[in-house]
Design an enzyme around this catalytic site. Structure first.
Site, short mmCIF file in Angstrom:
data_model
loop_
_atom_site.label_atom_id
_atom_site.label_comp_id
_atom_site.label_asym_id
_atom_site.label_seq_id
_atom_site.Cartn_x
_atom_site.Cartn_y
_atom_site.Cartn_z
N GLU A 18 -7.20 9.39 -15.44
CA GLU A 18 -7.48 9.67 -14.02
C GLU A 18 -6.73 10.94 -13.57
OE1 GLU A 18 -8.88 6.75 -11.92
OE2 GLU A 18 -8.98 8.00 -10.12
N GLU A 71 0.85 -1.21 0.00
CA GLU A 71 0.00 0.00 0.00
C GLU A 71 0.87 1.24 0.00
OE1 GLU A 71 -3.11 0.09 -1.17
OE2 GLU A 71 -3.63 -1.35 0.40
N SER A 80 -25.64 6.55 -18.09
CA SER A 80 -25.26 5.84 -16.86
C SER A 80 -26.54 5.37 -16.19
CB SER A 80 -24.50 6.78 -15.91
OG SER A 80 -24.55 6.23 -14.61
N GLY A 88 -16.86 4.33 -3.84
CA GLY A 88 -16.28 4.96 -2.65
C GLY A 88 -15.85 3.96 -1.60
N TYR A 121 -3.99 12.03 0.56
CA TYR A 121 -3.23 11.28 -0.46
C TYR A 121 -2.14 12.17 -1.05
CZ TYR A 121 -2.50 8.01 -4.33
OH TYR A 121 -1.94 7.12 -5.22
N GLY A 169 -13.44 1.94 -1.96
CA GLY A 169 -12.01 1.70 -2.08
C GLY A 169 -11.69 0.46 -2.88
N ASP A 176 -4.22 0.59 -9.57
CA ASP A 176 -5.64 0.26 -9.73
C ASP A 176 -5.97 -0.10 -11.18
OD1 ASP A 176 -5.65 0.93 -7.10
OD2 ASP A 176 -6.66 2.85 -7.37
#
Ligand code: GLA
Length: 409
Positions: free
Chosen positions: A166, A40, A74, A128, A228, A130, A178
């Site tokens: 991103e 991580e 969507s 959300g 972050y 994760g 990711d």
């Protein structure tokens, strides 16, 4: 509502039909979310990570158009957007459109997409939580467009383009983990990735009676993006310090445990802790893979828990809710280890637990609800998925003509 793979395919094709009139000639692409087993905050330090895909993700039903019109709906947000390919305008960063249309625009700018299309998007990942719903959205969009436009692009190029999206469209300065995990991870495997060279290895996950258990804390990661970026800056500050002694050092990946130990007194307490986490975590990833290959699951579990302690005390990205979930797992007989996963400050934990111990663990989670007033969501990872086209569409989505042909054949 059912969240199975088949139900999701049906839902996305139904949504397509509802918006665009019929679903003739539609194909469906899927990209799963990911859970990081260990490693991580090592990706942007060019170290090692060891994520695996999960069995939920994002589904895109898509069909080419003869003109240059882009039409996307969507299902989850019940929103629709349309424009001519050349008339792109940047959507609000972080909105679903920023991920999807960011991929569309990048493919156009890179000369891979010159025609319009229509698409419906749905997903069964908890946004959300994760588990990388945004990376799954980018990768599923790119894989779907690759199919309708028929361009050549390696998966590594595709996932690095998604990371670029991103950064530049969603405005999140994430590492490569990711997108790589969602796009390249394989069913039945976890993915060892060297974030410097992008060399990777799919490692079989043979856990016998043990299961990967993901528990969502149900805490929204509100602090996540600012913290972050602060962690990124702190890691860069550490690199600056080491590079003054040795100018070949470009990232924390280049800082060995010995080098770290010999400079430890020169670092401020915060930078020292951040650095200690990254240096040790890289080693834990490599040790974990060694243990897994040797079938030493206890050792794997211990490394997971050591990783959590380091994220909690040295990197300081955990929170009381994640810490309690980890404690509750580790106090369950039959659990081998547990840690927070992803960026932290909420989201999920990942644990390795004997399947017979799961009911006891589920009972223990009542303590979590009593303390925080939140009901944690437990997923037992069965068969993890991989990104690609979905083989078979629900029968009712096949057009009448092709059904007749099928019956004749
Ligand atoms: C988020 C980022 C990843 C990685 C993790 C922390 O998930 O998107 O790139 O940095 O946090 O390991």
């Amino acid at each position: 509502m059912s969240h199975t793979h088949t139900a999701m395919i049906e839902s996305v094709v139904d949504g397509f039909r509802a918006r665009f009139g019929d679903a003739d000639g539609v194909v469906v692409a899927m990209a799963p979310g990911r859970v990081n087993l260990i490693g991580e905050y090592t990706d942007f330090n060019e170290g090692f990570v060891f994520p695996m895909t999960v069995d939920r993700g994002v589904y895109v039903a898509i069909r080419a158009r003869p003109d240059r019109r882009v039409r996307v709906t969507s299902i989850r947000y019940d929103e629709f957007v349309e424009y001519d390919l050349e008339q792109f305008e940047p959507p609000t960063p972080g909105s679903w459109q920023s991920y999807v249309l960011g991929v569309v625009e990048e493919l156009r700018l890179r000369g891979r997409l010159a025609q319009g299309f229509e698409a419906a998007i749905d997903g069964n990942l908890n946004i959300g939580a994760g588990l990388s719903s945004s990376a799954a959205l980018e990768v599923a969009t790119a894989v779907a467009l690759q199919q309708v436009a028929g361009f050549e692009m390696s998966r590594v190029e595709l996932v690095t383009m998604c990371q670029y999206v991103e950064h530049n469209y969603a405005k999140v300065l994430c590492g490569i983990m990711d997108q790589f995990a969602c796009g390249i991870g394989r069913s039945g495997h976890a993915l060892l990735l060297d974030c410097h060279s992008l060399q990777h290895e799919n490692v079989p996950m043979e856990l016998g009676d043990y299961r990967i258990v993901i528990i969502s804390s149900e805490v929204k990661r509100s602090l996540a993006s600012s913290a972050y970026n602060t962690r990124r800056a702190e890691c860069e500050e550490a690199v600056l310090h080491f590079s003054q002694h040795d100018n070949s050092i470009r990232t924390l990946r280049d800082v060995t445990p010995n080098l770290f130990a010999s400079h430890i007194d020169e670092l401020s307490p915060i930078i020292r802790r951040r650095c200690r986490h990254v240096v040790a975590e890289n080693q834990r990833v490599l040790d974990t893979v060694g243990m897994l290959k040797a079938g030493a699951l206890e050792g794997f579990g211990e490394l997971m828990t050591a990783s959590h302690r380091s994220l909690r005390d040295d990197f300081e990205v955990s929170c009381p809710q994640l810490d309690l979930l980890v404690e509750l797992v580790n106090s369950t007989e039959g659990a081998l280890g547990s840690r927070m996963t992803g960026a932290g400050f909420g989201g999920c934990t990942v644990s390795i637990v004997h399947h017979e111990a799961i009911p006891t663990l589920a009972e223990k989670l009542a303590d979590y609800t009593a303390r925080f007033g939140l009901i944690p969501n437990v997923f037992i990872l069965q068969k993890n998925s991989e990104a690609g086209l979905v083989d078979s569409l629900p029968r009712k989505s096949v057009s009448r003509n092709s059904m007749r042909q099928e019956q004749r054949g």
